[in-house]
Each structure stands twice: as C-alpha cells, then as structure tokens.
Write a protein that holds these residues in place. Structure first.
Motif, PDB file in Angstrom:
ATOM      1  N   CYS A  69       0.827  -1.203   0.000  1.00 21.26           N
ATOM      2  CA  CYS A  69       0.000   0.000   0.000  1.00 21.26           C
ATOM      3  C   CYS A  69       0.863   1.255   0.000  1.00 21.26           C
ATOM      4  N   LYS A  70       0.511   2.180  -0.887  1.00 20.92           N
ATOM      5  CA  LYS A  70       1.235   3.447  -0.991  1.00 20.92           C
ATOM      6  C   LYS A  70       0.377   4.426  -1.775  1.00 20.92           C
ATOM      7  N   MET A  71       0.851   5.664  -1.861  1.00 20.65           N
ATOM      8  CA  MET A  71       0.196   6.707  -2.642  1.00 20.65           C
ATOM      9  C   MET A  71       1.180   7.183  -3.698  1.00 20.65           C
ATOM     10  N   ILE A  72       0.689   7.388  -4.896  1.00 24.03           N
ATOM     11  CA  ILE A  72       1.508   7.945  -5.963  1.00 24.03           C
ATOM     12  C   ILE A  72       0.830   9.241  -6.398  1.00 24.03           C
ATOM     13  N   LEU A  73       1.490  10.367  -6.128  1.00 21.93           N
ATOM     14  CA  LEU A  73       0.940  11.678  -6.431  1.00 21.93           C
ATOM     15  C   LEU A  73       1.630  12.255  -7.656  1.00 21.93           C
ATOM     16  N   ASP A  74       0.848  12.829  -8.548  1.00 23.82           N
ATOM     17  CA  ASP A  74       1.405  13.543  -9.685  1.00 23.82           C
ATOM     18  C   ASP A  74       0.551  14.774  -9.949  1.00 23.82           C
ATOM     19  N   ASP A  75       0.814  15.481 -11.022  1.00 23.41           N
ATOM     20  CA  ASP A  75       0.097  16.721 -11.299  1.00 23.41           C
ATOM     21  C   ASP A  75      -1.379  16.504 -11.615  1.00 23.41           C
ATOM     22  N   GLU A  76      -1.736  15.339 -12.135  1.00 28.56           N
ATOM     23  CA  GLU A  76      -3.122  15.078 -12.520  1.00 28.56           C
ATOM     24  C   GLU A  76      -3.977  14.505 -11.399  1.00 28.56           C
ATOM     25  N   GLY A  77      -3.369  13.772 -10.461  1.00 32.45           N
ATOM     26  CA  GLY A  77      -4.165  13.155  -9.418  1.00 32.45           C
ATOM     27  C   GLY A  77      -3.327  12.272  -8.512  1.00 32.45           C
ATOM     28  N   VAL A  78      -4.031  11.433  -7.790  1.00 33.93           N
ATOM     29  CA  VAL A  78      -3.383  10.530  -6.835  1.00 33.93           C
ATOM     30  C   VAL A  78      -3.859   9.108  -7.099  1.00 33.93           C
ATOM     31  N   THR A  79      -2.937   8.169  -6.976  1.00 32.65           N
ATOM     32  CA  THR A  79      -3.257   6.751  -7.081  1.00 32.65           C
ATOM     33  C   THR A  79      -2.979   6.122  -5.728  1.00 32.65           C
ATOM     34  N   PHE A  80      -3.995   5.500  -5.151  1.00 37.13           N
ATOM     35  CA  PHE A  80      -3.837   4.764  -3.905  1.00 37.13           C
ATOM     36  C   PHE A  80      -3.670   3.293  -4.275  1.00 37.13           C
ATOM     37  N   VAL A  81      -2.479   2.769  -4.055  1.00 37.50           N
ATOM     38  CA  VAL A  81      -2.208   1.358  -4.327  1.00 37.50           C
ATOM     39  C   VAL A  81      -2.665   0.588  -3.092  1.00 37.50           C
ATOM     40  N   GLN A  82      -3.609  -0.312  -3.290  1.00 33.35           N
ATOM     41  CA  GLN A  82      -4.198  -1.087  -2.202  1.00 33.35           C
ATOM     42  C   GLN A  82      -3.637  -2.510  -2.216  1.00 33.35           C
ATOM     43  N   SER A  83      -4.095  -3.316  -1.310  1.00 34.44           N
ATOM     44  CA  SER A  83      -3.664  -4.715  -1.245  1.00 34.44           C
ATOM     45  C   SER A  83      -3.974  -5.457  -2.526  1.00 34.44           C
ATOM     46  N   ALA A  84      -5.153  -5.236  -3.071  1.00 43.00           N
ATOM     47  CA  ALA A  84      -5.581  -6.025  -4.225  1.00 43.00           C
ATOM     48  C   ALA A  84      -5.979  -5.166  -5.420  1.00 43.00           C
ATOM     49  N   GLY A  85      -5.542  -3.935  -5.469  1.00 42.91           N
ATOM     50  CA  GLY A  85      -5.906  -3.099  -6.603  1.00 42.91           C
ATOM     51  C   GLY A  85      -5.443  -1.671  -6.399  1.00 42.91           C
ATOM     52  N   GLU A  86      -5.964  -0.793  -7.251  1.00 40.69           N
ATOM     53  CA  GLU A  86      -5.602   0.609  -7.185  1.00 40.69           C
ATOM     54  C   GLU A  86      -6.846   1.477  -7.329  1.00 40.69           C
ATOM     55  N   ILE A  87      -6.795   2.643  -6.712  1.00 35.02           N
ATOM     56  CA  ILE A  87      -7.837   3.646  -6.869  1.00 35.02           C
ATOM     57  C   ILE A  87      -7.155   4.888  -7.417  1.00 35.02           C
ATOM     58  N   ARG A  88      -7.592   5.369  -8.551  1.00 31.45           N
ATOM     59  CA  ARG A  88      -7.026   6.577  -9.167  1.00 31.45           C
ATOM     60  C   ARG A  88      -8.068   7.680  -9.091  1.00 31.45           C
ATOM     61  N   LEU A  89      -7.686   8.814  -8.492  1.00 27.66           N
ATOM     62  CA  LEU A  89      -8.566   9.965  -8.377  1.00 27.66           C
ATOM     63  C   LEU A  89      -7.874  11.194  -8.943  1.00 27.66           C
ATOM     64  N   ALA A  90      -8.567  11.916  -9.797  1.00 24.59           N
ATOM     65  CA  ALA A  90      -8.041  13.185 -10.294  1.00 24.59           C
ATOM     66  C   ALA A  90      -8.231  14.243  -9.210  1.00 24.59           C
ATOM     67  N   TRP A  91      -7.340  15.239  -9.179  1.00 27.11           N
ATOM     68  CA  TRP A  91      -7.426  16.266  -8.140  1.00 27.11           C
ATOM     69  C   TRP A  91      -8.746  17.013  -8.199  1.00 27.11           C
ATOM     70  N   ASN A  92      -9.283  17.242  -9.397  1.00 22.17           N
ATOM     71  CA  ASN A  92     -10.548  17.984  -9.495  1.00 22.17           C
ATOM     72  C   ASN A  92     -11.754  17.145  -9.069  1.00 22.17           C
ATOM     73  N   GLU A  93     -11.606  15.844  -8.928  1.00 29.50           N
ATOM     74  CA  GLU A  93     -12.680  14.979  -8.419  1.00 29.50           C
ATOM     75  C   GLU A  93     -12.780  15.028  -6.897  1.00 29.50           C
TER      76      GLU A  93
END
Length: 149
Positions: A69-93
C-alpha cells in the motif's frame, strides 16, 4: 511537469508489518504445537487447530499484500495502491480530505462527488494520538490538491 511522488504513511506501514510478523509467528507456532502435542489431543481438537492455522496463515498473507500500500501523487491526481488493486482519483474529483476513524484506528477519508474512499495506505492504529506521518501525508495530499486548482 513534476515527477510522480511515491509516499507511504510510516505508521500505517508499521501496523501492517507488525501484523505480518505476529501472524507469521503464530503460523509457525500453531503447527509446531499440533505436531508436538497432536497425539495427546483428540481428532476434533487437532482438526480445530488445523482450521485455526489456516485462518492465521490467510490473515498473514492478506496483511503481507497490504505492505504494498502506498500513494503515488502527480500533477493530474493521486493513485492509492491497495492490497488487491488501485484507486485513481483526479485532483478535481476530490472534494475533501478528512481524518477520522473509529475507536481503534485513524483513517483518512478522501471524498469525491460520487463516493467516499478510505485507502488502507492511510489507516493507523489509535494508540498514542494521531501519528505525525499520517498528518504529513494528509498535508502533502492537500498541497498537491491546492497546486492543481
């Protein structure tokens, strides 16, 4: 364009690591106990011990996957890496980032217009107050979110 920033909340990682170590110990101790004392117990106790071993081993493996589990932040959004998958959210969301939880854990809730997300990369035990690394992770998320707007 900035390079992506990868973050882990140290307190959340430590919680998962402690669970893996503890459950790993029990996944070794239970079979050793069953082998050494299995002849003294009845078949039902041995079967229950075997079932207990399977539950402990499954929990240890599940928590071991949680170590990624970790977070990957970039200019477009954040990706939360989970145990069994990923959640990608744009900053404007993202509409809000709040720290909450229950009586045993601190959790960060990332709210969007459609759902609330509680990434396991940001879940800590509530022992000694709010962990500094959790506050730093939330501050970093807010800083990236503000820079994107």
């Amino acid at each position: 364009m900035n390079e992506p920033l990868t973050l882990r909340c140290r307190a959340a990682f430590a919680r998962k690591l402690a669970a893996v170590v503890l459950l790993g110990y029990f996944s070794i101790a239970v079979p050793v106990y069953l082998v050494l004392n299995g002849n003294d117990e009845g078949i039902i106790e041995t079967l229950l011990g075997g079932c207990l071993y399977l539950v402990i081993a499954a929990a240890a493996i599940g928590n071991a996957f949680g170590l990624r589990c970790k977070m990957i932040l970039d200019d477009e959004g954040v990706t939360f890496v989970q145990s069994a998958g990923e959640i990608r959210l744009a900053w404007n969301e993202i509409t809000a980032i709040e720290v909450g939880g229950d009586s045993h854990t601190w959790e960060v809730e990332v709210r969007t217009a459609t759902a609330n997300h509680r990434p396991s990369a940001l879940k800590c035990l509530r022992w000694f107050g709010k962990p500094k690394s959790l506050r730093q992770a939330v501050e970093t998320l807010e800083r990236y979110r503000a820079a994107a707007h």
